[in-house]
Design an enzyme around this catalytic site. Structure first.
Site, PDB file in Angstrom:
ATOM      1  NE  ARG A  47      55.165  26.468  26.914  1.00  0.00           N
ATOM      2  CZ  ARG A  47      56.061  27.230  26.289  1.00  0.00           C
ATOM      3  NH1 ARG A  47      55.705  28.426  25.871  1.00  0.00           N
ATOM      4  NH2 ARG A  47      57.284  26.804  26.081  1.00  0.00           N
ATOM      5  CG  ASP A  48      47.143  31.966  30.935  1.00  0.00           C
ATOM      6  OD1 ASP A  48      47.167  32.841  31.814  1.00  0.00           O
ATOM      7  OD2 ASP A  48      46.084  31.407  30.551  1.00  0.00           O
ATOM      8  CB  ILE A  49      45.342  26.860  31.237  1.00  0.00           C
ATOM      9  CG1 ILE A  49      44.896  25.459  30.850  1.00  0.00           C
ATOM     10  CG2 ILE A  49      44.161  27.736  31.642  1.00  0.00           C
ATOM     11  CD1 ILE A  49      44.382  24.647  32.020  1.00  0.00           C
ATOM     12  CG  ASN A  72      45.026  41.610  35.719  1.00  0.00           C
ATOM     13  OD1 ASN A  72      45.141  42.737  35.248  1.00  0.00           O
ATOM     14  ND2 ASN A  72      44.888  40.530  34.950  1.00  0.00           N
ATOM     15  CD  GLU A 123      39.492  35.424  35.257  1.00  0.00           C
ATOM     16  OE1 GLU A 123      39.983  34.304  35.013  1.00  0.00           O
ATOM     17  OE2 GLU A 123      38.935  36.119  34.396  1.00  0.00           O
ATOM     18  CB  VAL A 124      44.361  32.985  39.942  1.00  0.00           C
ATOM     19  CG1 VAL A 124      45.057  32.013  40.893  1.00  0.00           C
ATOM     20  CG2 VAL A 124      43.638  32.224  38.834  1.00  0.00           C
ATOM     21  CG  HIS A 139      48.838  35.613  38.205  1.00  0.00           C
ATOM     22  ND1 HIS A 139      47.982  35.602  39.288  1.00  0.00           N
ATOM     23  CD2 HIS A 139      48.090  36.025  37.148  1.00  0.00           C
ATOM     24  CE1 HIS A 139      46.786  35.979  38.907  1.00  0.00           C
ATOM     25  NE2 HIS A 139      46.818  36.260  37.598  1.00  0.00           N
ATOM     26  CG  HIS A 187      48.970  37.776  32.943  1.00  0.00           C
ATOM     27  ND1 HIS A 187      48.142  36.791  32.448  1.00  0.00           N
ATOM     28  CD2 HIS A 187      48.383  38.213  34.084  1.00  0.00           C
ATOM     29  CE1 HIS A 187      47.102  36.640  33.263  1.00  0.00           C
ATOM     30  NE2 HIS A 187      47.217  37.497  34.253  1.00  0.00           N
TER      31      HIS A 187
HETATM   32  P1  AMP Z   1      44.079  36.917  36.277  1.00  0.00           P
HETATM   33  O1  AMP Z   1      42.788  37.341  35.670  1.00  0.00           O
HETATM   34  O2  AMP Z   1      45.163  37.967  36.155  1.00  0.00           O
HETATM   35  O3  AMP Z   1      43.916  36.427  37.699  1.00  0.00           O
HETATM   36  O4  AMP Z   1      44.618  35.729  35.395  1.00  0.00           O
HETATM   37  C1  AMP Z   1      44.509  34.375  35.751  1.00  0.00           C
HETATM   38  C2  AMP Z   1      45.103  33.570  34.609  1.00  0.00           C
HETATM   39  O5  AMP Z   1      45.330  32.253  35.062  1.00  0.00           O
HETATM   40  C3  AMP Z   1      44.235  33.486  33.353  1.00  0.00           C
HETATM   41  O6  AMP Z   1      44.961  34.006  32.241  1.00  0.00           O
HETATM   42  C4  AMP Z   1      43.967  31.978  33.219  1.00  0.00           C
HETATM   43  O7  AMP Z   1      43.924  31.554  31.882  1.00  0.00           O
HETATM   44  C5  AMP Z   1      45.149  31.392  33.976  1.00  0.00           C
HETATM   45  N1  AMP Z   1      44.951  30.052  34.523  1.00  0.00           N
HETATM   46  C6  AMP Z   1      43.906  29.620  35.263  1.00  0.00           C
HETATM   47  N2  AMP Z   1      44.092  28.339  35.622  1.00  0.00           N
HETATM   48  C7  AMP Z   1      45.284  27.961  35.094  1.00  0.00           C
HETATM   49  C8  AMP Z   1      46.033  26.744  35.112  1.00  0.00           C
HETATM   50  N3  AMP Z   1      45.594  25.650  35.745  1.00  0.00           N
HETATM   51  N4  AMP Z   1      47.224  26.716  34.470  1.00  0.00           N
HETATM   52  C9  AMP Z   1      47.667  27.807  33.815  1.00  0.00           C
HETATM   53  N5  AMP Z   1      47.014  28.986  33.767  1.00  0.00           N
HETATM   54  C10 AMP Z   1      45.827  29.051  34.402  1.00  0.00           C
END
Ligand code: AMP
Length: 127
Positions: free
Chosen positions: A34-36, A97, A105-106, A110, A112
């Protein structure tokens, strides 16, 4: 040009068990959790266990086994969450993304899985 993977990203740390996650599904090559900071009633992230930065990296360089496993994991998560786009579910949006313009961001691939409410049109104006 090569894809450069940063193994200090937060999803790499989740995969190594260094930080916790709320797991939904584990398979040989994939993990879903689950997304945080959920943006919808259902917001699950599906990631490959392999070191891929984004979807195009994965699509170009992952093995067939990884691609099949990951694709099936996305489908299974949709079904498990009840957001599959069949007659029994209300549907969902899958987002991957990538890079700067994709506002990723990460830097670990991934997808979503978003659902549980109407999600509006596909794209909002850029900020
Ligand atoms: P993106 O902008 O597509 O890279 O999305 C990164 C997603 O990772 C965001 O929706 C964040 O809320 C989610 N996220 C960041 N850290 C964590 C975590 N530790 N556990 C779960 N989701 C996370």
């Amino acid at each position: 040009m090569a894809y450069i993977y940063d193994d200090q990203n937060i999803f790499a740390k989740i995969l190594r068990g260094e930080i916790p996650n709320d797991t939904v599904l584990e398979t040989e090559h994939s993990l879903a959790f689950r997304d945080i900071a959920p943006q919808a009633p259902v917001h699950v992230l599906v990631i490959p266990r392999g070191a891929y930065t984004c979807y195009d990296h994965f699509a170009l360089e992952a093995s067939d086994a990884e691609i099949v496993d990951f694709t099936r994991a996305v489908g299974r998560v949709c079904e498990m969450m009840g957001v599959q786009a069949d007659a029994a579910g209300d549907g969902c949006r899958l987002i991957a993304n990538g890079g700067r313009h994709g506002v990723q961001e990460v830097p670990h691939l991934h997808v979503h899985v978003l659902g549980g409410r109407g999600l509006g049109r596909m794209l909002a104006p850029a900020e």
